[in-house]
Write an enzyme that holds these catalytic residues in place. Sequence first.
Site, PDB file in Angstrom:
ATOM      1  CE  LYS A 260      -1.839  -7.229  -4.471  1.00  0.00           C
ATOM      2  NZ  LYS A 260      -1.711  -5.777  -4.324  1.00  0.00           N
TER       3      LYS A 260
ATOM      4  CB  CYS B   1      -0.927  -0.017   1.210  1.00  0.00           C
ATOM      5  SG  CYS B   1      -1.983   1.440   1.261  1.00  0.00           S
TER       6      CYS B   1
ATOM      7  N   GLY C 180      -5.217  -6.491 -11.321  1.00  0.00           N
ATOM      8  CA  GLY C 180      -5.965  -5.444 -10.643  1.00  0.00           C
ATOM      9  C   GLY C 180      -6.729  -4.601 -11.650  1.00  0.00           C
ATOM     10  NE  ARG C 181      -3.365  -0.415 -12.596  1.00  0.00           N
ATOM     11  CZ  ARG C 181      -2.261   0.048 -13.165  1.00  0.00           C
ATOM     12  NH1 ARG C 181      -2.201   1.314 -13.521  1.00  0.00           N
ATOM     13  NH2 ARG C 181      -1.215  -0.735 -13.371  1.00  0.00           N
TER      14      ARG C 181
ATOM     15  CG  ASN D 138      -0.183  -7.253  -9.092  1.00  0.00           C
ATOM     16  OD1 ASN D 138       0.064  -6.364  -8.279  1.00  0.00           O
ATOM     17  ND2 ASN D 138      -1.259  -7.215  -9.847  1.00  0.00           N
ATOM     18  N   GLY D 139       1.009  -6.630 -12.020  1.00  0.00           N
ATOM     19  CA  GLY D 139       1.367  -5.307 -12.535  1.00  0.00           C
ATOM     20  C   GLY D 139       1.262  -5.221 -14.032  1.00  0.00           C
ATOM     21  CG  ASP D 140       1.323  -1.975 -16.006  1.00  0.00           C
ATOM     22  OD1 ASP D 140       0.283  -1.316 -16.167  1.00  0.00           O
ATOM     23  OD2 ASP D 140       2.332  -1.519 -15.439  1.00  0.00           O
TER      24      ASP D 140
HETATM   25  C1  LIG Z   1      -8.633   0.986  -6.753  1.00  0.00           C
HETATM   26  C2  LIG Z   1      -7.499   0.121  -6.253  1.00  0.00           C
HETATM   27  C3  LIG Z   1      -7.533  -0.335  -4.947  1.00  0.00           C
HETATM   28  C4  LIG Z   1      -6.504  -1.155  -4.463  1.00  0.00           C
HETATM   29  N1  LIG Z   1      -6.589  -1.679  -3.206  1.00  0.00           N
HETATM   30  C5  LIG Z   1      -5.693  -2.628  -2.806  1.00  0.00           C
HETATM   31  C6  LIG Z   1      -5.865  -3.362  -1.591  1.00  0.00           C
HETATM   32  O1  LIG Z   1      -6.841  -3.184  -0.839  1.00  0.00           O
HETATM   33  N2  LIG Z   1      -4.919  -4.280  -1.270  1.00  0.00           N
HETATM   34  C7  LIG Z   1      -3.836  -4.531  -2.072  1.00  0.00           C
HETATM   35  O2  LIG Z   1      -3.014  -5.374  -1.740  1.00  0.00           O
HETATM   36  N3  LIG Z   1      -3.662  -3.862  -3.227  1.00  0.00           N
HETATM   37  C8  LIG Z   1      -4.562  -2.953  -3.624  1.00  0.00           C
HETATM   38  N4  LIG Z   1      -4.419  -2.350  -4.844  1.00  0.00           N
HETATM   39  C9  LIG Z   1      -3.293  -2.735  -5.704  1.00  0.00           C
HETATM   40  C10 LIG Z   1      -3.674  -3.867  -6.674  1.00  0.00           C
HETATM   41  O3  LIG Z   1      -4.082  -5.017  -5.968  1.00  0.00           O
HETATM   42  C11 LIG Z   1      -2.508  -4.218  -7.619  1.00  0.00           C
HETATM   43  O4  LIG Z   1      -1.433  -4.703  -6.868  1.00  0.00           O
HETATM   44  C12 LIG Z   1      -2.047  -3.008  -8.426  1.00  0.00           C
HETATM   45  O5  LIG Z   1      -3.145  -2.293  -8.952  1.00  0.00           O
HETATM   46  C13 LIG Z   1      -1.112  -3.394  -9.574  1.00  0.00           C
HETATM   47  O6  LIG Z   1      -1.722  -4.323 -10.415  1.00  0.00           O
HETATM   48  P1  LIG Z   1      -2.442  -3.903 -11.811  1.00  0.00           P
HETATM   49  O7  LIG Z   1      -1.398  -3.270 -12.692  1.00  0.00           O
HETATM   50  O8  LIG Z   1      -2.954  -5.221 -12.329  1.00  0.00           O
HETATM   51  O9  LIG Z   1      -3.517  -2.937 -11.470  1.00  0.00           O
HETATM   52  C14 LIG Z   1      -5.405  -1.498  -5.314  1.00  0.00           C
HETATM   53  C15 LIG Z   1      -5.384  -1.003  -6.619  1.00  0.00           C
HETATM   54  C16 LIG Z   1      -6.406  -0.222  -7.104  1.00  0.00           C
HETATM   55  C17 LIG Z   1      -6.358   0.264  -8.530  1.00  0.00           C
END
Ligand SMILES: Cc1cc2nc3c(=O)[nH]c(=O)nc-3n(C[C@H](O)[C@H](O)[C@H](O)COP(=O)(O)O)c2cc1C
Length: 329
Positions: free
Chosen positions: A147, A108, A231-232, A207-209
Site C-alpha cells: 500500500k 505512512c 479510508g475517510r 485510494n484517496g478521496d
Molecule cells: C485515522 C487514520 C489512520 C490511518 N492508519 C493507516 C494504517 O494503519 N495503515 C495504512 O496503510 N494507512 C492508514 N491510513 C491511511 C488510509 O488507509 C488511506 O490510505 C488514506 O486515508 C487515504 O484514503 P482516503 O482519502 O479514503 O481517506 C490512515 C488514515 C487515517 C485517516
Amino acid sequence: MRKLPFKERSLLFAPMEGVTDEPYRIAIDRAFPEWDYLCTDFLRVPTVGKFSNEKILSHYGHKVLANSQLRKKTGFQILTSYRAQTEDTVKKIEAINEITHLDLNLGCPSKKVNAHKGGAYLLSEMKELREIIQIIRKNYSKTFTVKIRIGYKNTDKFFDSLKLFEDEGVDAITIHGRTRDELYRGIANWDYIKKAVQSVSIPVIGNGDVWTLRDIDRMFTQVGCDSIMLGRGALKTPWLATLYNQYRDNYDELDDDFLLEERKKYLQNYFDELEREYKKVQTKQVNVLNRFKSFSRYLFDDFQNGDAVRSSFQRAESLDHFKDLLYGI
Ligand SMILES: Cc1cc2nc3c(=O)[nH]c(=O)nc-3n(C[C@H](O)[C@H](O)[C@H](O)COP(=O)(O)O)c2cc1C
C-alpha cells in the site's frame, strides 16, 4: 501471481490506526457486511527484540481468526524499516495458516516512522525497498500486497517503484494518490493511479478521496482500477458499500434529503454494533464513549449545522448521553 482474496470491483475498508482494531472490524462486518474486505491497521515490526506469536495473533484478533467467514475477508498489515526484524516477523506470520494475506504499509507519513526509514520513506530508497520486498516475498508464500503513496517528497520514483513491485512478485498495489509530503492536503491525484493501471500487469487498488457513490463510479470508470479502498470516506459513511450495492445503477437519482435520512437510520445501527463489541473488551464506559467520539469526526458533515451537531456529540458526558443524542437526530 497469486489470487487476491477479493474479487474484481471490490470495495475495501482501509486499514486505519486507532480505528480498525478487532472489535471495530467485527462490528463493521456485522452492521455492513457489504464491505468486501477489511484489514488490520499496521503492526510495526520491531528493530530491537522480536514479536511473540501472541502479539501477532492479538493484532489480527483471536475472534477473527476463529471465524472463517471474517478471516477470509481480513488482511494483515505490517510496517517495517530497513533495520527492523522483518524476516523474523514475516516467518511468524507465514506460520499462522489462517492468515493468508500480508500487506506492507509504504504510505505512512509519520515523522517518527519516516525518520526510522519506514513507511513512505522507503518510496525514496529503491535499494532498501527492494531488499525489504525480497525478504518478505521470500518468506511469505501467500498473497502479498503493498500500500503506497505516489512518492515521498515527489513522484520521481513512482514508475520505478511500480516496476520493482511487479518484478519482485508483489500480488497487487494499493495507491493513495498523494505524496508523503502532501500528507492529506489538496485532492488525491487519480491521474497517477490511472497511469499505474496502464503500466503494470498486477491489480491496482485505487485510494484517496473517494467519499460518495459518484466517486466510486468515477474511480472505476475513469481510472479503471481493479478495486477501490476507502479510508475517510468509510469513516464518514460506514454504510457506503451497502448503498453502493443497492444503488450503483441509479445513484444519480438519490437526493441529499434521502441520503440524510439513510444516514440517520444507519447511524443507529452502526453505534449499536460498535457498542456491542467494545463493551466486550472495555470495562469502563468512558473508554467506549471516547472511542465513539473519535469515530464521529466525519459522520455529521452532511447535517445542516454539522459542526454544532458534532460538538454536541463531542461534549456527551456519558455513553447514555451519547445514545440519547443519537435517538434525537
Ligand atoms: C485515522 C487514520 C489512520 C490511518 N492508519 C493507516 C494504517 O494503519 N495503515 C495504512 O496503510 N494507512 C492508514 N491510513 C491511511 C488510509 O488507509 C488511506 O490510505 C488514506 O486515508 C487515504 O484514503 P482516503 O482519502 O479514503 O481517506 C490512515 C488514515 C487515517 C485517516
